[in-house]
Every structure is written in structure tokens, then in C-alpha cells.
Design a protein around this motif. Sequence first.
Motif, short mmCIF file in Angstrom:
data_model
loop_
_atom_site.label_atom_id
_atom_site.label_comp_id
_atom_site.label_asym_id
_atom_site.label_seq_id
_atom_site.Cartn_x
_atom_site.Cartn_y
_atom_site.Cartn_z
N LEU A 211 36.07 40.23 51.00
CA LEU A 211 35.33 40.16 49.74
C LEU A 211 34.52 41.43 49.53
O LEU A 211 34.14 42.11 50.49
N GLU A 215 31.00 39.97 45.37
CA GLU A 215 31.51 38.61 45.59
C GLU A 215 30.69 37.88 46.65
O GLU A 215 30.42 36.67 46.50
N LEU A 219 28.69 34.43 46.11
CA LEU A 219 28.95 33.30 47.01
C LEU A 219 27.67 32.78 47.65
O LEU A 219 27.49 31.58 47.82
N LEU A 257 37.44 33.23 42.86
CA LEU A 257 37.34 32.91 44.28
C LEU A 257 37.96 31.54 44.56
O LEU A 257 38.56 31.32 45.62
N ARG A 260 41.54 31.94 44.94
CA ARG A 260 41.89 32.55 46.24
C ARG A 260 41.60 31.60 47.40
O ARG A 260 41.68 31.98 48.55
N VAL A 262 38.85 30.25 48.41
CA VAL A 262 37.61 30.52 49.14
C VAL A 262 36.60 29.40 48.92
O VAL A 262 35.73 29.17 49.75
#
Length: 397
Positions: A211, A215, A219, A257, A260, A262
Motif C-alpha cells: 500500500l 492508503e 486504512l 481497497l 483488492r 484488503v
Amino acid sequence: MTRMASPYGVHGGSTYTPRTMSTAEAVPAGVDDAVNSQILKVSEDRIQGFHRYPFRTIAEDSGVDLDTVLERLRAMVEAGTIRRIRQTLMATSLAPGALVAWKVPQDDIKATFDYMFEQDPFSGHVVTRTTDRETPGSQYKLWTTLKVPKPYDMDAHCRYLMTKTGAQGYRLLPAKKLFALGVGHVRRRTIEPGEKTDEPGRVLDTKIVDLTDREWRILMALKREFAPAEIVEDPWVARAAEAGETIEDFCEVAASLNERRVIGRFSTFLEHVKKHSDGTQVTRYNALFHWRVPEGEQLRAGQEVGRHHCMTHAYWREGGPEFADVNIMGVSHGTDKERVLEHKAAIDAHLESVGIPVSYTNVFWGGRSEIKPSEISPIAYREWCAREGLDPADMTA
């Protein structure tokens, strides 16, 4: 966005004004309350991924109106019934991790437990465990989960923890594969031994996703647990500001995200070991099951274990000779020890029925237990090194 009137103020904002209640008007905060149970059956584990309005989604899926969902969730957090509400992340995709079995002298277990829980931000679950008899690995009586972000090293981190505690040794048990599970504690209370999904458990890899700093910043704001005042219809506005982003950009990055893989689920985590304020207890027994299956059968065995509703976690972990070469591990909870063992016996029988012989098995029973989200950010790791007086370069592999 339509703003809705409420005794707690405007839901579209990031705060609420609590109303004063008499004892007779107090909001029920126990898991056995019918409305709370209806909410928790959804909010524990059914809101997968990132949602723009997560509490609205809980209301829609549970059939309970939004005002009541917000009110009840606040009350359960304030009463300690729910220990935290947060957006979970797929931590196995963000930082290398492992289950860690610690060898600690009996006299040092309490202090070591306290240090791991209170002082190490990268240790998550901290649990004391015992076996019903002396077995391979039963000398490891303290277990933790650990996440150490790249480029830092789990062994270096564990060696440092040994200098700060009474631990005399440790065994890292990283997961080779995880198997998707998803039945919350409230629904799990009524599960019969052997109940399982029609399909084998879904396999989750442990490949790390790289990341950007931006990002990571988003997060970190996304995953922080919600205080009662933050339980509002649109909780992400304040978090976007915290990350230095507009709400539109914040949600766009969060959605990317999510794509992906995550992002985990938006979840309410029950206090499932300690007694609640109303005297109820969601579960009394926390069992870590071990199985040794033939080499080459670990993936299939993990999927077969993972399909059973009684399990909260299932992993392919290689235990090595200290643990009799077990290679499948999983956790199950229950209010009755014999019932937990009945669930395990049903899994044992199922494995045999699908042609996966179990040559060794064991149960490590949980005792004292504390849980907190592990830090997973490399930024947080560098800050921790500075606080500890460590050179971050010394903590790399």
C-alpha cells in the motif's frame, strides 16, 4: 442525503447528544433481549466489505429501524456487552503474522500476559491455555497472535518481547492458508454438532498487498473502533477528515481497497468471555483444536473443518515436533465443555468420512483472555521503535 430526526440529534453528522433516561426507560443492553439479538445476528458477521452507510445496512438486513439500531448498539457498547465496533481489515493481506506459543514459567505468566496485552501494540489475542493432560506442547501456556508489518521481522520482535517479559521461549506458527468462516456468537449458541455449509470452506491466501502511505493513512482511520458518540448514520465523514480526505475521496479509496480484498467485515464484537452487566455470558469455553492429517491433505482438511458452523477460525499451520506435527488448527467457543467436545467429535467423524484420517488430535483450553486489534502499519511500527528506544534497522530480518 436525507437527514433524519432523532432523539440523538442529526444522524448525518459525526456526533450525537445523548438524552437523559430514567431507570425505567433504560435501553436494554443484553444479548438475550429479542431486539438486540435480532440486530446482533446480522451485525456480528454478516456485513462483509466496505459499506458507505454500515449502520443503515445493519438496519435493513436485520429488519430493525435505524434509530433503534443506533440506540441499541450505543447502549451495548456503553454496557460492555459489545467490546468494540469497527471496520475490520484482512490483516493477513497487510502484514505478516503468526500465532505465537510462548513458554513462560508459571510464576511469570500473569506479568507476561499483562505486558503482551497492555504494552505490545502488535500482539492481538492474548490467551492462557491448558490441556486436560500432559501432551506435546502443553508446556506452552501463553498464546498470542502477532502482526509485524514489512520490512520488520517477527522473530526479531519476539526476541525483544522476551527481554521485556518472563518468556523463555516461543514458537511461531504462521498460517499457510486460512479458511473462511462466518457464524457469529449469537447464532452459534443454537448450532447442533455437525452442522456445516453445503460447500467446503473458502480458502484465503496470506499474500501481502503493498500500500501507499496515503492508503495506509486512510486504512488507519477506517479501522479505528467507534466510540458511542460515533455510532451515527454516516460514520465516515469524521474519519475522512481525520485522514485529511474529502468524504468522496475517502470512500473511493476504501472501495478500491475493498476490491483488492484488503477490507474485511464491518462488525460488532461481543464481549464473549467475561460476564456482561446483566450477568449473562456469551461463551465460557474457548477451545483451540489441533489435528494432524496426512501430508498433502492439509488444504482439503482445512476446507472440511472450515465448513463447520461451530468454528470461529480455521487455519493450516504446521506445528512441528513440539506439537506432534499437527497441521490444522481452529478455534471454537461454547458455554458447555462437553458440548464443545461434541462439536469436535462431529468434525473428527466428518474428516474420517471424507477420507481424511486424523492420526493425532488435541485440545488447548483457553483461560484468561484479552483481545485487541493488532497494529499493522509500518508507520506505527517505526513510532513504536522510537518509543522503545530501538533502531528500526535492528528489527528487520
